[in-house]
Scaffold this active site. Structure first.
Site, PDB file in Angstrom:
ATOM      1  CE  LYS A  44      -3.682   2.154   2.608  1.00  0.00           C
ATOM      2  NZ  LYS A  44      -4.174   2.543   1.489  1.00  0.00           N
ATOM      3  CB  CYS A 128       1.292  12.271  -4.814  1.00  0.00           C
ATOM      4  SG  CYS A 128       1.729  10.599  -4.369  1.00  0.00           S
ATOM      5  CB  THR A 191      -6.687   4.858 -10.921  1.00  0.00           C
ATOM      6  OG1 THR A 191      -6.331   6.021 -10.214  1.00  0.00           O
ATOM      7  CG2 THR A 191      -6.724   3.630 -10.107  1.00  0.00           C
ATOM      8  N   GLY A 263      -4.646  -5.245  -9.557  1.00  0.00           N
ATOM      9  CA  GLY A 263      -5.347  -4.314  -8.637  1.00  0.00           C
ATOM     10  C   GLY A 263      -6.522  -4.564  -8.185  1.00  0.00           C
TER      11      GLY A 263
END
Length: 301
Positions: A44, A128, A191, A263
């Protein structure tokens, strides 16, 4: 048959890994599968300090997929080193830590710590938001990827994999930025940005309004991205995005992926990773393939 591969200097018994954010740190799946059989576990997303993540609702189903806006909730690298890493070291599989941050300085400090840990590699999450640049993702430009990757490369001796976002016009540009900055490999894709609306409440289902789309719905896009990247850089590529079977994994490898990562499929079937490994082996038997490396990038145009 030989299913082992060397991915960015990481010797894996087979090319199948589990994608960051879909497998936790392995504990949730140990009752369903033998973790020793995986080529690697990608943890993670782990940050320098603990993160609480976004407000719920944070997940919803879509046609052939799901949206998530977890917000990189995690206990931080110190907790990982003390609690999660000792657990993972019990198994005979490679450990790749997904590293996330909101500034270049955070990435560098985090990777300094990761460099001291007994892990096999680092996957740099460049989707991010960069808080110093108006919260745009680091990974959307050649220069952005090159800048953060080069700074991390200075402090990290371990294999460095850069994970790219598909939410760009030309994914080969950030891929080249990663290669030029000294990355050992690329993983693609993260994603796709999407949203879903509750028509009765007339409001977005996710509290964050938008989220990341994953699952079988994005596989054609992911496959195209991997093919483009593999034909644009010389470093190896890990393919991910909608893989649900050995057949899906083979498609990615034919497109140029050296390894694959599963995933959203883990949420549908906790045993999908082992079924994918079995599916790859069955394909090799069917086509008399002695070494899995023979099919990498062998798509016939």
């Amino acid at each position: 048959m030989k299913t082992s591969i060397n991915f960015a200097g990481i010797e894996m018994k087979n090319p199948v890994t589990v994608a960051s954010g879909t497998f936790g740190y392995g504990r949730e799946f140990q009752d369903f599968i033998d973790l020793n059989k995986l080529g690697a576990i990608i943890t993670k997303g782990t940050s320098l300090k603990p993160r609480a993540g976004n407000k719920p609702p944070r997940v919803c189903e879509t046609a052939s997929g799901m949206l998530n806006a977890i917000g990189l909730q995690n206990p931080g690298v110190e907790y990982f080193a003390k609690v999660d890493l000792p657990f993972l070291k019990k198994f005979d599989t490679k450990i790749i830590v997904n590293a996330c941050g909101s500034t270049i300085e955070e990435y560098v400090e985090l990777c300094k710590i990761l460099n001291t840990l007994d892990i096999d590699g680092v996957e740099l999450n460049l989707s991010c938001p960069n808080v110093k640049e108006g919260c745009l993702a680091f990974g959307t430009t050649y220069e952005g990827v090159k800048n953060v990757t080069s700074q991390v490369r200075k402090v990290l001796d371990k294999p460095l994999i850069v994970k790219l976002t598909p939410n760009v016009t030309d994914i080969t540009l950030p891929a080249r930025g990663a290669e030029d900055a000294g990355a050992d490999a690329i993983s693609a894709i993260n994603t796709l940005l999407g949203m879903k609306i509750d028509i009765d409440k007339q409001k977005p289902i996710l509290a964050n309004t938008t989220g990341g789309l994953s699952g079988p719905a994005i596989m054609p896009v992911a496959l195209r991205c991997v093919w483009q990247i593999a034909n644009s850089v010389k470093i190896p590529v890990m393919g991910l995005g909608g893989i649900m079977s050995g057949q899906d994994a083979i498609e990615f490898m034919l497109a140029g992926a050296t390894a694959v990562s599963i995933g959203a499929g883990n949420f549908v079937d906790p045993t999908v990773s082992l079924k994918t490994i079995e599916g790859i082996e069955n394909y090799m038997k069917k086509h008399d393939i002695e070494d899995i490396k023979e099919i990498i990038g062998k798509i016939n145009n």
